[in-house]
Every structure is written in structure tokens, then in C-alpha cells.
Design an enzyme around this catalytic site. Structure first.
Site, PDB file in Angstrom:
ATOM      1  N   ARG A   1       0.804  -1.221   0.000  1.00  0.00           N
ATOM      2  CA  ARG A   1       0.000   0.000   0.000  1.00  0.00           C
ATOM      3  C   ARG A   1       0.836   1.269   0.000  1.00  0.00           C
ATOM      4  NH1 ARG A   1      -4.102  -1.166   4.797  1.00  0.00           N
ATOM      5  NH2 ARG A   1      -2.573  -2.794   5.304  1.00  0.00           N
TER       6      ARG A   1
ATOM      7  N   GLY B   1       3.627 -15.188   6.120  1.00  0.00           N
ATOM      8  CA  GLY B   1       2.951 -14.739   7.328  1.00  0.00           C
ATOM      9  C   GLY B   1       3.897 -14.510   8.493  1.00  0.00           C
TER      10      GLY B   1
ATOM     11  N   TYR C   1      30.374  34.689  -2.719  1.00  0.00           N
ATOM     12  CA  TYR C   1      30.608  33.243  -2.733  1.00  0.00           C
ATOM     13  C   TYR C   1      32.046  32.970  -2.313  1.00  0.00           C
ATOM     14  CZ  TYR C   1      31.754  28.569  -4.248  1.00  0.00           C
ATOM     15  OH  TYR C   1      32.199  27.281  -4.268  1.00  0.00           O
TER      16      TYR C   1
ATOM     17  N   TYR D   1      37.112  26.873  -9.182  1.00  0.00           N
ATOM     18  CA  TYR D   1      36.952  25.724 -10.084  1.00  0.00           C
ATOM     19  C   TYR D   1      37.398  26.115 -11.488  1.00  0.00           C
ATOM     20  CZ  TYR D   1      34.574  21.771 -12.371  1.00  0.00           C
ATOM     21  OH  TYR D   1      34.271  20.651 -13.102  1.00  0.00           O
TER      22      TYR D   1
ATOM     23  N   SER E   1      34.819  45.428  -2.771  1.00  0.00           N
ATOM     24  CA  SER E   1      33.623  44.914  -3.443  1.00  0.00           C
ATOM     25  C   SER E   1      33.925  44.474  -4.872  1.00  0.00           C
ATOM     26  CB  SER E   1      32.537  45.991  -3.466  1.00  0.00           C
ATOM     27  OG  SER E   1      32.145  46.325  -2.158  1.00  0.00           O
TER      28      SER E   1
END
Length: 466
Positions: free
Chosen positions: A18, A89, A379, A400, A418
């Protein structure tokens, strides 16, 4: 309680049709761990000499879970797997485990899909079984609507109102269907009596299965006592057969966890909106704000305020932190840190004491130093950031190259202007300054200023000319 010579047997071989899922039933997740994991965690609190786990459908999924992960149940030497090749069973399932049961042993049988049972309930069942010197003791519950459940038939003439049989609803007449005391599927047995009874059960029922419940009639007919222990809260007996029942059980479990932690001194604002997984650890004077989800083995120390709208997965959070509107996964957050709103801390992020991580800042696999700040739109990945560093808005560590990840090192007291791009591998020395808008591709010495910009061009009267 004396539990010498006591073992547990967990029935976890069912398919769970079920659930309509490729995931076998006992491996469905509830509040941070599989259903089977909740059952085993509860059994672990009672000093059983052995825990047998009967597997069948989804055997590979179950065995993989038992062998791996933080709990690694099979490595403890207490748990042992029993395979039920054909599912005929519950009685047949227990028959497969008979080689595990030594002579004179008491056996507790529990279902792998009943995650809400508590140590207090199972301990009470075992205590009654021993005090009554019973051949078997059934954990029962009173339910106003017992539809679909096995009914308890008692001998009203006996001094202890012994159980004479358990009747499945499909095999019950109208009188038995009217009984509101139900079988929860959890039992204690004298192991020798169980072995004897299992040899005599037959699949003479609508399902053509070997019912474990048939052993109670056999024992009663031979004047061996079958006792009953009625649990206080019937909801503990809830079994999981479909996703509706899984959701209901999880809601009940989350409420239990919330109440537990509030009693331990944790403040929750709008508790019903807060989700806390089973293995989370909290200290007193933690405050949880609305729509916060704490998952995995997250731990939070005193004085910290978490939320609103925050998700933490397997994080360690120190004292007096504030984490709001943020997502963190496998991160370490030091004492007094401020995180958010709208920050993301990824795996391997370590924030040292009193660091500030602000809005729309993402950090991954980085040690971010004491009292350093990255407050806006940044990041930082695969980096080592020293103490008292200021990281300006829009800064990116370019870690990366399309094939490999590279490291960025920023020394103490450095100032990153910045919109700076730090192209790894690269290091910025202590006290160095990176001018705003610079793309840094070479190491910057201690105390130096690095500026990398194109010459600014100004065209006079541009508006008029245009």
C-alpha cells in the site's frame, strides 16, 4: 529491570504494497531516520542480549542500512539478520528466527513498522510478562474504531482475565468485531513455549498464511497463561501501511519531540511550525522561531536563536548564535556568530567565533576566521579565511577551473574590496587590501595593495551627443 536471557525479534520482511513505492516499507523515512531505525533505537535502550531482524522484501535496502551509516547496527554484535525467503505470514517469519533463540530465553517480538513505541511501554510489557510468569504476554490497546485490526478475546472467568485468542478481522464474527481491545502486534514469549506452539500452527485462514497470533489459542488451550498489558496511549501502536499513516505518525512524533525539548528549557514560537528530527540535540535557553527545520544530528548550544524560516542539516551550532532565514548543511557555526538573512552554509563550512555571514552569501568547504565578515552577495568556496577579515559585497573565490578545485587563502586583517574575483590558487597576505573591482590572479604580499582595473574613460557631453 532484570533482562538477562531476554532477546528481541523485529519483523521487517513485509513488502508494504500500500505504500506504492520502490522503497520497502520499513525503510521509509520518518523524522530523520527509517521506520526500522526508530524501532531499533527504542530497543537499544533496553539491554537485550540479542536483537534478531527478520528481512525479506527489500532485503538489500534493509541490510545496507543496518551495515552502514553512523548507527551501523550490525557492527555492534547485538543485531543479527534472519532471512525469510518466502513471506508466508508472521508465524512463518518467527519460525525462521528459532535458531537464534536459546533454551530458556524470553523473546520480545515487535514490528519494524511501529516507530512510535516507547521504552516505557516496552519495558512495562516485559515487566508484566515476568511478574505474571506467563507463556506469552500481548501488548494491547483500546480503540474506539478498531476496524481492520485483530481483536483480543479474553477469558472473563479467569482471575487475571487471560487472553484466549486473537482474531483477525477477516476471520471474525459480529461479536468479535464489536470488541474494542486490539492486538498491537507486539508480544513477549517464553521462548520454549513459543517454539512448541509454532510447530502446531496451520494456514487455516482467509489469507492462507501462518499467523503468529494463532499461537495464543494453542497456548490457552493447554492452560498456559497468555497475559495482556494494555498500553496507556493507543497512538503509540500506530502501524504504517500507507503514506497517510506515515504522515500521521510523523506529525505525532514531531509533537512528542517538541514537547520533550520545551520541557528541557527550549523556547519555541509557534511550535506547530517547527520540525525537529529524532537525533537533534538542544540545550536549554535555545530559541526556535517559526518555520524552522532541524535535521540529522544537528546540535545547538544555549542562548542561540534559530529562525525564522531556517533549515539546518547535521550542523553544530555554538552558544549565542543567531541564524535567520538561512540554509545550512554539515556546517560548524562557532560561538556568537551571526548568519543571515538568506545565507547558505554548505558542507565543510566552519565559522569561527563571532563571524558574520550576511544576506545572499554562500560558503562551502571553508574555514572562516574569528570576527571576520562577509555581509553581502558573496561566494567563498575552498578557502581559508583568517581573523578580522572584511570581505566586500560581490566577492567571489574562483575555485573551479572546469576540472579541479583550488584553494584561496586570505590572511588575518585583510580587506577585500567589493566585486573582487580571487582566482585560485591564490593567497592574500595578512593586512593586504584588494581594491574594489579587481580580478586577482597572483599572490598578494602581506600589507600590500592590489588593484587590477582597466583605465576609466570619460566621454564629455555624452547625453547631448547621444
Amino acid at each position: 529491570m532484570d533482562t538477562s536471557g531476554v532477546m528481541a525479534l523485529v519483523l521487517a520482511a513485509g513488502k508494504g504494497t500500500r505504500m506504492k513505492s520502490a522503497v520497502t516499507k520499513v525503510m521509509h523515512n520518518m523524522s530523520g531516520k527509517p521506520l526500522l531505525g526508530h524501532v531499533l533505537t527504542t530497543l537499544e535502550t533496553l539491554p537485550f542480549t540479542k536483537i534478531g531482524i527478520v528481512v525479506g522484501h527489500g532485503r538489500q535496502q534493509v541490510e545496507s542500512y543496518l551495515a552502514q551509516g553512523e548507527e551501523a547496527w550490525l557492527s555492534s554484535g547485538v543485531c543479527e539478520v534472519v532471512v525469510q525467503e518466502e513471506q508466508w505470514g508472521t508465524g512463518h517469519a518467527v519460525q525462521q528466527a528459532l535458531p537464534l533463540i536459546p533454551p530458556g530465553c524470553t523473546v520480545m517480538v515487535v514490528s519494524g513498522d511501529q516507530p512510535l513505541l516507547t521504552p516505557e511501554t516496552l519495558g512495562g510489557l516485559l515487566a508484566v510478562h515476568k511478574s505474571e510468569v506467563a507463556a506469552a504476554t500481548v501488548l494491547t490497546a483500546h480503540m474506539e474504531d478498531p476496524s481492520g485490526l485483530g481483536r483480543i478475546v479474553r477469558d472473563k472467568d479467569s482471575d487475571v482475565s487471560a487472553i484466549t485468542r486473537i482474531v483477525e478481522e477477516k476471520d471474525a464474527d459480529d461479536f468479535v468485531r464489536g470488541i474494542k481491545e486490539i492486538n498491537t502486534g507486539t508480544y513477549c514469549f517464553d521462548g520454549d513455549a513459543l517454539r512448541q506452539a509454532l510447530a502446531h500452527i496451520r494456514p487455516d485462514n482467509a489469507q492462507k498464511e501462518y499467523y503468529l497470533t494463532d499461537v495464543f489459542g494453542y497456548l490457552s488451550e493447554r492452560d498456559m497463561l497468555v497475559a495482556g498489558y494494555k498500553m496507556r496511549d493507543a497512538q503509540e501502536a500506530m502501524g504504517i501501511n500507507d503514506h497517510c499513516q506515515l504522515a500521521a505518525a510523523e506529525e505525532f512524533f514531531y509533537d512528542r519531540i517538541r514537547r520533550r525539548w520545551m520541557k528541557e528549557g527550549v523556547k519555541m514560537v509557534c511550535p506547530g511550525s517547527i520540525l525537529i528530527d529524532a537525533d537533534v540535540r538542544l540545550e536549554a535557553d535555545v530559541t526556535l522561531l517559526p518555520n524552522t527545520w532541524l535535521r540529522g544530528n544537528t546540535s545547538i548550544k544555549k542562548g542561540s536563536v534559530i529562525g525564522p524560516q531556517t533549515s539546518m542539516m547535521s550542523c553544530q551550532c555554538g552558544e549565542s548564535c543567531v541564524v535567520s532565514y538561512s540554509v545550512a548543511e554539515e556546517a560548524v557555526i562557532g560561538e556568537g556568530c551571526l548568519v543571515g538573512p538568506f545565507s547558505r552554509l554548505r558542507k565543510g563550512c566552519v565559522l569561527e567565533a563571532r563571524a558574520h555571514i550576511g544576506n545572499f552569501v554562500e560558503i562551502k568547504n571553508t574555514v572562516f576566521g574569528c570576527e571576520s565578515k562577509a555581509n553581502h552577495l558573496t561566494y567563498i568556496g575552498d578557502a581559508e579565511v583568517g581573523e578580522h577579515v572584511n570581505v566586500g559585497a560581490g566577492t567571489i573565490t574562483c575555485n573551479y577551473d572546469g576540472t579541479n578545485k583550488h584553494k584561496t587563502v586570505i590572511g588575518d586583517r585583510a580587506f577585500i574590496g567589493s566585486n573582487a574575483n580571487l582566482v585560485a590558487p591564490v593567497s592574500v597576505g595578512p593586512g593586504a587590501v584588494i581594491g574594489a573591482g579587481s580580478t586577482v590572479t597572483r599572490d598578494v604580499p602581506e600589507g600590500a595593495l592590489a588593484v587590477e582595473r582597466a583605465d576609466q574613460k570619460v566621454f564629455s557631453n555624452w547625453e547631448t551627443r547621444k
